[in-house]
Design a protein around this motif. Structure first.
Motif, PDB file in Angstrom:
ATOM      1  N   ASP A   1      43.641  33.156  38.156  1.00 41.67           N
ATOM      2  CA  ASP A   1      43.485  33.629  36.642  1.00 41.67           C
ATOM      3  C   ASP A   1      43.341  35.212  36.943  1.00 41.67           C
ATOM      4  O   ASP A   1      43.972  35.620  36.040  1.00 41.67           O
ATOM      5  CB  ASP A   1      42.322  32.941  36.125  1.00 41.67           C
ATOM      6  N   VAL A   2      42.845  35.579  37.685  1.00 45.55           N
ATOM      7  CA  VAL A   2      42.483  36.950  37.835  1.00 45.55           C
ATOM      8  C   VAL A   2      43.920  37.816  38.184  1.00 45.55           C
ATOM      9  O   VAL A   2      44.318  38.569  37.575  1.00 45.55           O
ATOM     10  CB  VAL A   2      41.545  37.352  38.787  1.00 45.55           C
ATOM     11  N   VAL A   3      44.495  37.146  39.255  1.00 42.42           N
ATOM     12  CA  VAL A   3      46.024  37.736  39.665  1.00 42.42           C
ATOM     13  C   VAL A   3      46.737  37.528  38.475  1.00 42.42           C
ATOM     14  O   VAL A   3      47.662  38.464  38.062  1.00 42.42           O
ATOM     15  CB  VAL A   3      46.501  36.996  40.913  1.00 42.42           C
ATOM     16  N   ASP A   4      46.834  36.335  37.535  1.00 39.31           N
ATOM     17  CA  ASP A   4      47.609  36.132  36.558  1.00 39.31           C
ATOM     18  C   ASP A   4      47.510  37.189  35.429  1.00 39.31           C
ATOM     19  O   ASP A   4      48.523  37.798  34.913  1.00 39.31           O
ATOM     20  CB  ASP A   4      47.661  34.896  35.916  1.00 39.31           C
ATOM     21  N   THR A   5      46.187  37.610  35.288  1.00 36.02           N
ATOM     22  CA  THR A   5      45.913  38.525  34.304  1.00 36.02           C
ATOM     23  C   THR A   5      46.153  39.821  34.685  1.00 36.02           C
ATOM     24  O   THR A   5      46.625  40.671  33.818  1.00 36.02           O
ATOM     25  CB  THR A   5      44.382  38.551  33.812  1.00 36.02           C
ATOM     26  N   LEU A   6      45.776  40.315  35.866  1.00 38.30           N
ATOM     27  CA  LEU A   6      46.144  41.642  36.367  1.00 38.30           C
ATOM     28  C   LEU A   6      47.360  41.982  36.816  1.00 38.30           C
ATOM     29  O   LEU A   6      47.952  43.232  36.916  1.00 38.30           O
ATOM     30  CB  LEU A   6      45.046  41.866  37.368  1.00 38.30           C
ATOM     31  N   GLY A   7      48.388  40.995  37.093  1.00 35.33           N
ATOM     32  CA  GLY A   7      49.570  40.945  37.543  1.00 35.33           C
ATOM     33  C   GLY A   7      49.778  41.528  38.994  1.00 35.33           C
ATOM     34  O   GLY A   7      50.856  41.858  39.291  1.00 35.33           O
ATOM     35  N   THR A   8      48.640  41.339  39.773  1.00 37.58           N
ATOM     36  CA  THR A   8      48.976  41.829  41.052  1.00 37.58           C
ATOM     37  C   THR A   8      47.694  41.368  41.889  1.00 37.58           C
ATOM     38  O   THR A   8      46.782  40.722  41.432  1.00 37.58           O
ATOM     39  CB  THR A   8      48.894  43.327  41.263  1.00 37.58           C
ATOM     40  N   ASP A   9      47.869  41.235  43.200  1.00 34.50           N
ATOM     41  CA  ASP A   9      46.960  40.593  44.283  1.00 34.50           C
ATOM     42  C   ASP A   9      46.525  41.908  45.039  1.00 34.50           C
ATOM     43  O   ASP A   9      45.964  41.611  46.477  1.00 34.50           O
ATOM     44  CB  ASP A   9      47.248  39.632  44.863  1.00 34.50           C
ATOM     45  N   ASP A  10      46.620  43.097  44.682  1.00 34.19           N
ATOM     46  CA  ASP A  10      46.307  44.114  45.456  1.00 34.19           C
ATOM     47  C   ASP A  10      44.781  44.138  45.977  1.00 34.19           C
ATOM     48  O   ASP A  10      44.007  44.022  44.847  1.00 34.19           O
ATOM     49  CB  ASP A  10      46.714  45.511  44.643  1.00 34.19           C
ATOM     50  N   ALA A  11      44.665  44.520  47.075  1.00 37.12           N
ATOM     51  CA  ALA A  11      42.970  44.348  47.583  1.00 37.12           C
ATOM     52  C   ALA A  11      42.218  45.429  46.676  1.00 37.12           C
ATOM     53  O   ALA A  11      41.131  44.625  46.325  1.00 37.12           O
ATOM     54  CB  ALA A  11      43.044  44.696  48.972  1.00 37.12           C
ATOM     55  N   ALA A  12      42.874  46.396  46.256  1.00 39.59           N
ATOM     56  CA  ALA A  12      41.874  47.376  45.712  1.00 39.59           C
ATOM     57  C   ALA A  12      41.525  46.958  44.225  1.00 39.59           C
ATOM     58  O   ALA A  12      40.382  47.026  43.736  1.00 39.59           O
ATOM     59  CB  ALA A  12      42.294  48.639  45.798  1.00 39.59           C
ATOM     60  N   THR A  13      42.538  46.248  43.732  1.00 41.35           N
ATOM     61  CA  THR A  13      42.562  45.826  42.334  1.00 41.35           C
ATOM     62  C   THR A  13      41.603  44.620  42.377  1.00 41.35           C
ATOM     63  O   THR A  13      40.949  44.294  41.313  1.00 41.35           O
ATOM     64  CB  THR A  13      43.864  45.233  41.996  1.00 41.35           C
ATOM     65  N   MET A  14      41.705  43.706  43.361  1.00 45.10           N
ATOM     66  CA  MET A  14      40.835  42.559  43.394  1.00 45.10           C
ATOM     67  C   MET A  14      39.392  43.075  43.418  1.00 45.10           C
ATOM     68  O   MET A  14      38.767  42.286  42.893  1.00 45.10           O
ATOM     69  CB  MET A  14      41.293  41.532  44.663  1.00 45.10           C
ATOM     70  N   PHE A  15      39.205  43.884  44.317  1.00 39.59           N
ATOM     71  CA  PHE A  15      37.815  44.176  44.344  1.00 39.59           C
ATOM     72  C   PHE A  15      37.191  45.010  43.099  1.00 39.59           C
ATOM     73  O   PHE A  15      35.889  44.811  42.824  1.00 39.59           O
ATOM     74  CB  PHE A  15      37.600  45.333  45.758  1.00 39.59           C
ATOM     75  N   SER A  16      38.144  45.681  42.523  1.00 39.00           N
ATOM     76  CA  SER A  16      37.572  46.427  41.354  1.00 39.00           C
ATOM     77  C   SER A  16      37.257  45.060  40.222  1.00 39.00           C
ATOM     78  O   SER A  16      36.289  45.265  39.644  1.00 39.00           O
ATOM     79  CB  SER A  16      38.703  47.201  40.723  1.00 39.00           C
ATOM     80  N   HIS A  17      38.121  44.239  40.210  1.00 40.74           N
ATOM     81  CA  HIS A  17      37.901  42.892  39.385  1.00 40.74           C
ATOM     82  C   HIS A  17      36.354  42.344  39.856  1.00 40.74           C
ATOM     83  O   HIS A  17      35.508  42.175  38.958  1.00 40.74           O
ATOM     84  CB  HIS A  17      38.758  41.977  39.287  1.00 40.74           C
ATOM     85  N   PHE A  18      36.278  42.292  41.071  1.00 41.42           N
ATOM     86  CA  PHE A  18      34.744  41.391  41.515  1.00 41.42           C
ATOM     87  C   PHE A  18      33.758  42.171  41.196  1.00 41.42           C
ATOM     88  O   PHE A  18      32.954  41.852  40.586  1.00 41.42           O
ATOM     89  CB  PHE A  18      35.139  41.234  42.973  1.00 41.42           C
ATOM     90  N   ILE A  19      33.856  43.686  41.495  1.00 46.97           N
ATOM     91  CA  ILE A  19      32.490  44.440  41.387  1.00 46.97           C
ATOM     92  C   ILE A  19      32.093  44.486  39.771  1.00 46.97           C
ATOM     93  O   ILE A  19      31.218  44.742  39.488  1.00 46.97           O
ATOM     94  CB  ILE A  19      32.711  45.756  42.088  1.00 46.97           C
ATOM     95  N   ASN A  20      33.239  44.692  38.990  1.00 43.62           N
ATOM     96  CA  ASN A  20      33.031  44.944  37.529  1.00 43.62           C
ATOM     97  C   ASN A  20      32.865  43.470  36.804  1.00 43.62           C
ATOM     98  O   ASN A  20      32.349  43.664  35.752  1.00 43.62           O
ATOM     99  CB  ASN A  20      34.415  45.531  37.062  1.00 43.62           C
ATOM    100  N   SER A  21      33.558  42.662  37.198  1.00 43.88           N
ATOM    101  CA  SER A  21      33.398  41.228  36.377  1.00 43.88           C
ATOM    102  C   SER A  21      33.083  40.142  37.257  1.00 43.88           C
ATOM    103  O   SER A  21      32.192  39.398  36.870  1.00 43.88           O
ATOM    104  CB  SER A  21      34.547  41.179  35.674  1.00 43.88           C
ATOM    105  N   GLY A  22      33.660  39.784  38.482  1.00 46.81           N
ATOM    106  CA  GLY A  22      33.667  38.622  39.169  1.00 46.81           C
ATOM    107  C   GLY A  22      32.142  38.169  39.624  1.00 46.81           C
ATOM    108  O   GLY A  22      31.682  37.183  39.721  1.00 46.81           O
ATOM    109  N   ILE A  23      31.688  39.430  40.263  1.00 50.01           N
ATOM    110  CA  ILE A  23      30.121  39.367  40.771  1.00 50.01           C
ATOM    111  C   ILE A  23      29.283  38.826  39.812  1.00 50.01           C
ATOM    112  O   ILE A  23      28.277  37.920  39.935  1.00 50.01           O
ATOM    113  CB  ILE A  23      29.719  40.523  41.431  1.00 50.01           C
ATOM    114  N   TRP A  24      29.268  39.379  38.527  1.00 51.53           N
ATOM    115  CA  TRP A  24      28.486  38.666  37.563  1.00 51.53           C
ATOM    116  C   TRP A  24      28.594  37.473  36.944  1.00 51.53           C
ATOM    117  O   TRP A  24      27.854  36.859  36.397  1.00 51.53           O
ATOM    118  CB  TRP A  24      28.534  39.614  36.244  1.00 51.53           C
TER     119      TRP A  24
END
Length: 180
Positions: free
Chosen positions: A63-86
């Motif tokens: 769902d994250v990849v579908d929403t962000l349109g990429t599976d770039d490592a920096a983008t994935m970590f940004s999502h995790f640290i800003n949303s996913g971890i919480w």
């Protein structure tokens, strides 16, 4: 004809219950994430980064990849640290914060519902991890452990959970492992 109507009514009722349950739990997870979310220090971000596996995260949370349109490592970590971890998403296949917090009663008593404290402890006490429990849902299930959300834990207690808390996994119920 009566059997068909009864089956149709029961199917509709079951679908309604499932839809309501899924919506309620997703809403609960989102509201909890907002309730506990805070700004992280640079040190916390750098430390948590050492635990993050971008490939696992992208593969697990499509769902994250579908929403962000990429599976770039920096983008994935940004999502995790800003949303996913919480939202209590896992940073890798070898660490589930809910399992780690619930099953390590000494840490549970010290940190309660402070999700970041568990990440920091795990990442900075590497030698200790050899004798601590394996922080995965599969290991918790294999040991018939009841697992609660880290947000349901109470600081100062090794057993108490907040009023109204529901386990996310039990010895006979492990939805993330396909066991219901």
């Amino acid at each position: 004809m009566k059997k068909f109507k009864l089956t149709k009514i029961l199917s509709l009722a079951l679908a309604t219950v499932i839809a309501f349950t899924a919506f309620s739990f997703n809403s609960l997870a989102a509201s909890r994430a907002n309730e506990y979310k805070r700004d992280l220090t640079d040190e916390e971000i750098q430390t948590i980064y050492t635990m993050f596996d971008a490939e696992y995260y992208a593969k697990t949370y499509r769902d994250v990849v579908d929403t962000l349109g990429t599976d770039d490592a920096a983008t994935m970590f940004s999502h995790f640290i800003n949303s996913g971890i919480w939202e209590e998403r896992q940073p890798s296949a070898v660490f589930n914060v809910d399992v780690y917090a619930t099953r390590n009663v000494d840490l549970r008593s010290e940190y309660g519902d402070d999700i970041i404290a568990y990440y920091m402890y795990y990442a900075t006490h590497e030698k200790e991890q050899t004798w601590r429990v394996t922080p995965t849902l599969a290991d918790a299930y294999a040991h018939a452990s009841t697992i609660y959300s880290v947000y349901d834990l109470v600081k100062g207690s090794t057993t108490e959970v907040k009023a109204g808390a529901w386990p996310i996994q039990t010895a006979t119920y492990a939805p993330n492992l396909g066991i219901k």
